[in-house]
Design an enzyme around this catalytic site. Structure first.
Site, PDB file in Angstrom:
ATOM      1  N   TYR A 193       0.818  -1.207   0.000  1.00 28.45           N
ATOM      2  CA  TYR A 193       0.000   0.000   0.000  1.00 28.45           C
ATOM      3  C   TYR A 193       0.856   1.263   0.000  1.00 28.45           C
ATOM      4  O   TYR A 193       0.551   2.234  -0.704  1.00 28.45           O
ATOM      5  CB  TYR A 193      -0.971  -0.005   1.188  1.00 28.45           C
ATOM      6  CG  TYR A 193      -1.922  -1.177   1.158  1.00 28.45           C
ATOM      7  CD1 TYR A 193      -2.483  -1.633  -0.035  1.00 28.45           C
ATOM      8  CD2 TYR A 193      -2.253  -1.851   2.322  1.00 28.45           C
ATOM      9  CE1 TYR A 193      -3.349  -2.709  -0.067  1.00 28.45           C
ATOM     10  CE2 TYR A 193      -3.125  -2.933   2.304  1.00 28.45           C
ATOM     11  CZ  TYR A 193      -3.664  -3.366   1.101  1.00 28.45           C
ATOM     12  OH  TYR A 193      -4.522  -4.427   1.075  1.00 28.45           O
ATOM     13  N   ARG A 194       1.928   1.274   0.739  1.00 25.71           N
ATOM     14  CA  ARG A 194       2.809   2.452   0.742  1.00 25.71           C
ATOM     15  C   ARG A 194       3.493   2.623  -0.612  1.00 25.71           C
ATOM     16  O   ARG A 194       3.583   3.723  -1.146  1.00 25.71           O
ATOM     17  CB  ARG A 194       3.859   2.342   1.852  1.00 25.71           C
ATOM     18  CG  ARG A 194       3.279   2.458   3.252  1.00 25.71           C
ATOM     19  CD  ARG A 194       2.566   3.774   3.448  1.00 25.71           C
ATOM     20  NE  ARG A 194       2.366   4.023   4.866  1.00 25.71           N
ATOM     21  CZ  ARG A 194       1.323   4.630   5.358  1.00 25.71           C
ATOM     22  NH1 ARG A 194       0.366   5.072   4.569  1.00 25.71           N
ATOM     23  NH2 ARG A 194       1.227   4.814   6.652  1.00 25.71           N
TER      24      ARG A 194
END
Length: 191
Positions: free
Chosen positions: A157-158
């Site tokens: 996600y990052r």
């Protein structure tokens, strides 16, 4: 002689999910390390989700056609449990955060069987699911990682540009802290 591909990424419709629900739930409980009985409790919920407006799904299949990864989501909005829980968490935080709950795609589930993780399958699911989404943003929730290093989901996600919307949120009925992450769409091209 033509060999079958080692893995195949496919889009799912609601009927496809219903047909492969036992496999999908097996991936879910394996990836989340939940007791196998959890699948029984999630069955009806997942089928209900597949009938929501804007539902989209994607899956990875191995060379034998076995489901090894699953992702789905739908258009989020008022009256849905997750929307109301996040709205409660964002109450009083101002308009700079409230805009997240306007016209978004809810990434409800994204799971890869543990023995297939670490090969980009999660990112493939994420990109396939969100490609062409009509909503301008996407939201998801994921368990907080606490004092441990961020796991694969967090790194995915990052790496794909998700940022914090709400941290250490406690959903009704679950004692674990969760983060709500979001980003604008479309995703940047893969690097």
């Amino acid at each position: 002689m033509t060999r079958a591909p080692a893995r195949q990424l496919v889009q799912l419709g609601p009927d496809d999910l219903a047909d492969r629900l036992a496999e999908a739930l097996h991936v879910y409980v394996s990836a989340m390390r939940y007791p196998t009985s959890t699948a029984r409790h999630r069955r009806t919920l997942w089928l209900d989700h597949s009938r929501r407006p804007g539902w989209r799904g994607a899956a990875w299949l191995d060379s034998a056609g076995t489901l090894i990864g699953i992702a789905y989501g739908y258009t989020g909005g008022p009256g849905q449990w997750w929307f109301e829980e996040v709205r409660r968490g964002l109450a009083g935080r101002g308009p700079d955060v409230q805009f997240w709950l306007q016209d978004y795609f809810e990434l409800t589930e994204l799971h890869v069987r543990p023995d297939a993780q670490g090969h980009g399958l999660g990112e493939g699911l994420l990109r396939t699911l969100l490609d062409g989404s009509p909503q301008p943003r996407v939201l998801l929730s994921t368990p907080e990682y606490g004092t441990q290093p961020p796991g694969r989901a967090w790194r995915l996600y990052r790496r794909t540009g998700f940022r914090d919307v709400l941290r250490n949120h406690r959903f009704t009925g679950d004692s674990r802290p969760f983060a709500v992450l979001g980003r604008e769409l479309p995703l940047a091209p893969a690097q």
